[in-house]
Design a protein around this motif. Structure first.
Motif, PDB file in Angstrom:
ATOM      1  N   UNK A 108       0.854  -1.191   0.000  1.00  0.00           N
ATOM      2  CA  UNK A 108       0.000   0.000   0.000  1.00  0.00           C
ATOM      3  C   UNK A 108       0.888   1.237   0.000  1.00  0.00           C
ATOM      4  N   UNK A 109       0.542   2.224  -0.817  1.00  0.00           N
ATOM      5  CA  UNK A 109       1.326   3.451  -0.915  1.00  0.00           C
ATOM      6  C   UNK A 109       0.425   4.634  -0.548  1.00  0.00           C
ATOM      7  N   UNK A 110       0.786   5.333   0.507  1.00  0.00           N
ATOM      8  CA  UNK A 110      -0.023   6.470   0.967  1.00  0.00           C
ATOM      9  C   UNK A 110      -0.092   7.567  -0.089  1.00  0.00           C
ATOM     10  N   UNK A 111       0.977   7.750  -0.861  1.00  0.00           N
ATOM     11  CA  UNK A 111       0.949   8.782  -1.908  1.00  0.00           C
ATOM     12  C   UNK A 111      -0.112   8.457  -2.955  1.00  0.00           C
ATOM     13  N   UNK A 112      -0.198   7.191  -3.340  1.00  0.00           N
ATOM     14  CA  UNK A 112      -1.230   6.774  -4.294  1.00  0.00           C
ATOM     15  C   UNK A 112      -2.612   7.057  -3.723  1.00  0.00           C
ATOM     16  N   UNK A 113      -2.794   6.751  -2.453  1.00  0.00           N
ATOM     17  CA  UNK A 113      -4.083   6.985  -1.802  1.00  0.00           C
ATOM     18  C   UNK A 113      -4.455   8.467  -1.889  1.00  0.00           C
ATOM     19  N   UNK A 114      -3.545   9.340  -1.491  1.00  0.00           N
ATOM     20  CA  UNK A 114      -3.849  10.780  -1.477  1.00  0.00           C
ATOM     21  C   UNK A 114      -4.046  11.344  -2.874  1.00  0.00           C
ATOM     22  N   UNK A 115      -3.222  10.923  -3.821  1.00  0.00           N
ATOM     23  CA  UNK A 115      -3.386  11.389  -5.204  1.00  0.00           C
ATOM     24  C   UNK A 115      -4.775  11.015  -5.708  1.00  0.00           C
ATOM     25  N   UNK A 116      -5.153   9.764  -5.498  1.00  0.00           N
ATOM     26  CA  UNK A 116      -6.449   9.268  -5.963  1.00  0.00           C
ATOM     27  C   UNK A 116      -7.587   9.965  -5.227  1.00  0.00           C
ATOM     28  N   UNK A 117      -7.450  10.073  -3.931  1.00  0.00           N
ATOM     29  CA  UNK A 117      -8.506  10.642  -3.092  1.00  0.00           C
ATOM     30  C   UNK A 117      -8.836  12.077  -3.472  1.00  0.00           C
ATOM     31  N   UNK A 118      -7.817  12.884  -3.747  1.00  0.00           N
ATOM     32  CA  UNK A 118      -8.029  14.317  -3.967  1.00  0.00           C
ATOM     33  C   UNK A 118      -7.949  14.745  -5.427  1.00  0.00           C
ATOM     34  N   UNK A 119      -7.856  13.795  -6.355  1.00  0.00           N
ATOM     35  CA  UNK A 119      -7.733  14.193  -7.761  1.00  0.00           C
ATOM     36  C   UNK A 119      -8.990  14.893  -8.274  1.00  0.00           C
ATOM     37  N   UNK A 121     -10.755  17.045  -6.511  1.00  0.00           N
ATOM     38  CA  UNK A 121     -10.956  18.245  -5.687  1.00  0.00           C
ATOM     39  C   UNK A 121     -10.098  19.395  -6.210  1.00  0.00           C
ATOM     40  N   UNK A 122     -10.423  20.590  -5.752  1.00  0.00           N
ATOM     41  CA  UNK A 122      -9.624  21.763  -6.066  1.00  0.00           C
ATOM     42  C   UNK A 122      -8.211  21.575  -5.506  1.00  0.00           C
ATOM     43  N   UNK A 123      -7.229  22.111  -6.217  1.00  0.00           N
ATOM     44  CA  UNK A 123      -5.839  21.982  -5.771  1.00  0.00           C
ATOM     45  C   UNK A 123      -5.625  22.517  -4.359  1.00  0.00           C
ATOM     46  N   UNK A 124      -6.325  23.589  -3.990  1.00  0.00           N
ATOM     47  CA  UNK A 124      -6.104  24.157  -2.657  1.00  0.00           C
ATOM     48  C   UNK A 124      -6.394  23.112  -1.580  1.00  0.00           C
ATOM     49  N   UNK A 125      -7.445  22.315  -1.753  1.00  0.00           N
ATOM     50  CA  UNK A 125      -7.766  21.269  -0.789  1.00  0.00           C
ATOM     51  C   UNK A 125      -6.788  20.099  -0.914  1.00  0.00           C
ATOM     52  N   UNK A 126      -6.582  19.629  -2.120  1.00  0.00           N
ATOM     53  CA  UNK A 126      -5.689  18.483  -2.312  1.00  0.00           C
ATOM     54  C   UNK A 126      -4.289  18.737  -1.785  1.00  0.00           C
ATOM     55  N   UNK A 127      -3.718  19.866  -2.138  1.00  0.00           N
ATOM     56  CA  UNK A 127      -2.351  20.175  -1.700  1.00  0.00           C
ATOM     57  C   UNK A 127      -2.277  20.394  -0.196  1.00  0.00           C
ATOM     58  N   UNK A 128      -3.301  21.019   0.393  1.00  0.00           N
ATOM     59  CA  UNK A 128      -3.261  21.249   1.843  1.00  0.00           C
ATOM     60  C   UNK A 128      -3.389  19.929   2.598  1.00  0.00           C
ATOM     61  N   UNK A 129      -4.213  19.002   2.100  1.00  0.00           N
ATOM     62  CA  UNK A 129      -4.349  17.700   2.767  1.00  0.00           C
ATOM     63  C   UNK A 129      -3.054  16.896   2.643  1.00  0.00           C
ATOM     64  N   UNK A 130      -2.406  16.964   1.498  1.00  0.00           N
ATOM     65  CA  UNK A 130      -1.127  16.268   1.323  1.00  0.00           C
ATOM     66  C   UNK A 130      -0.076  16.877   2.241  1.00  0.00           C
ATOM     67  N   UNK A 131      -0.050  18.208   2.339  1.00  0.00           N
ATOM     68  CA  UNK A 131       0.925  18.889   3.197  1.00  0.00           C
ATOM     69  C   UNK A 131       0.731  18.530   4.669  1.00  0.00           C
ATOM     70  N   UNK A 132      -0.512  18.306   5.078  1.00  0.00           N
ATOM     71  CA  UNK A 132      -0.809  17.973   6.484  1.00  0.00           C
ATOM     72  C   UNK A 132      -0.454  16.539   6.835  1.00  0.00           C
ATOM     73  N   UNK A 133      -0.330  15.681   5.842  1.00  0.00           N
ATOM     74  CA  UNK A 133      -0.108  14.262   6.117  1.00  0.00           C
ATOM     75  C   UNK A 133       1.327  14.021   6.589  1.00  0.00           C
ATOM     76  N   UNK A 134       1.488  13.416   7.762  1.00  0.00           N
ATOM     77  CA  UNK A 134       2.838  13.152   8.266  1.00  0.00           C
ATOM     78  C   UNK A 134       3.577  12.062   7.476  1.00  0.00           C
TER      79      UNK A 134
END
Length: 192
Positions: A108-119, A121-134
């Motif tokens: 499982x790759x967390x990056x794949x999850x986030x890319x897929x999850x927020x693709x 959505x608006x970039x402002x949301x997608x990028x902020x959620x990725x930035x918040x992920x530890x």
């Protein structure tokens, strides 16, 4: 194999083997909720896969990063409920990806999850959620932008003016606009 005629193009040679691997995996394993969709098919995902791998190769991504893009491409529209905006299909597809990995004992790759999850959505949301992920690095933001560009480059399937090139995020995507048109034309010829 879909797009086999394109894969022999010199621009595709560096990504031919990973494309064939991911395409085969999608065909054999990924279930789409809307297999008869007009716009969001495995064919669309195959073009997004090719474009994402091309941009990733041009950016010099690692094999692991290329795999994250490949998985995102083949899963990203698998859980659509309609051909409209269908906000939330990204999260549903990300959950499908996560469950699939668990059920089939795949990494499982967390990056794949986030890319897929927020693709979807608006970039402002997608990028902020990725930035918040530890568990994600700054590279996660780059992968997200590459994927969003690859998906956007296939908007020509919706009409000749469906892509606003000013919205593309990477220089490499700007360089692939004409190729994306060519890719769509060739995929239509293949499906006749």
């Amino acid at each position: 194999m879909f797009l086999a005629n394109i894969l022999n193009d010199p621009v595709c040679q560096p990504i031919k083997k990973p494309y064939e691997l991911w395409y085969k995996f999608m065909e054999e394993n990924i279930e789409f909720w809307m297999p008869d969709s007009e716009w969001h098919t495995k064919t669309h995902c195959a073009r997004v896969l090719l474009l994402a791998l091309l941009i990733g190769n041009q950016k010099g991504l690692s094999d692991e990063e290329m795999d994250a893009l490949g998985m995102a491409a083949i899963f990203h529209d698998s859980r659509r409920l309609d051909d409209g905006i269908d906000e939330g299909h990204g999260r549903r597809a990300a959950e499908y990806y996560k469950d699939y990995c668990h059920e089939h004992h795949l990494p499982y790759n967390a990056q794949t999850y986030y890319i897929t999850c927020y693709h979807d959505q608006d970039d402002s949301l997608g990028l902020s959620e990725i930035a918040k992920s530890p568990c994600l690095s700054e590279r996660g933001m780059l992968l997200y932008q590459i994927f969003k560009d690859a998906d956007a480059l296939d908007r020509f399937r919706l009409g000749p003016d469906a892509l606003n090139v000013n919205m593309l995020r990477t220089e490499e995507a700007h360089g692939l606009v004409d190729f994306a048109k060519y890719l769509l034309q060739k995929s239509h010829e293949t499906n006749l």
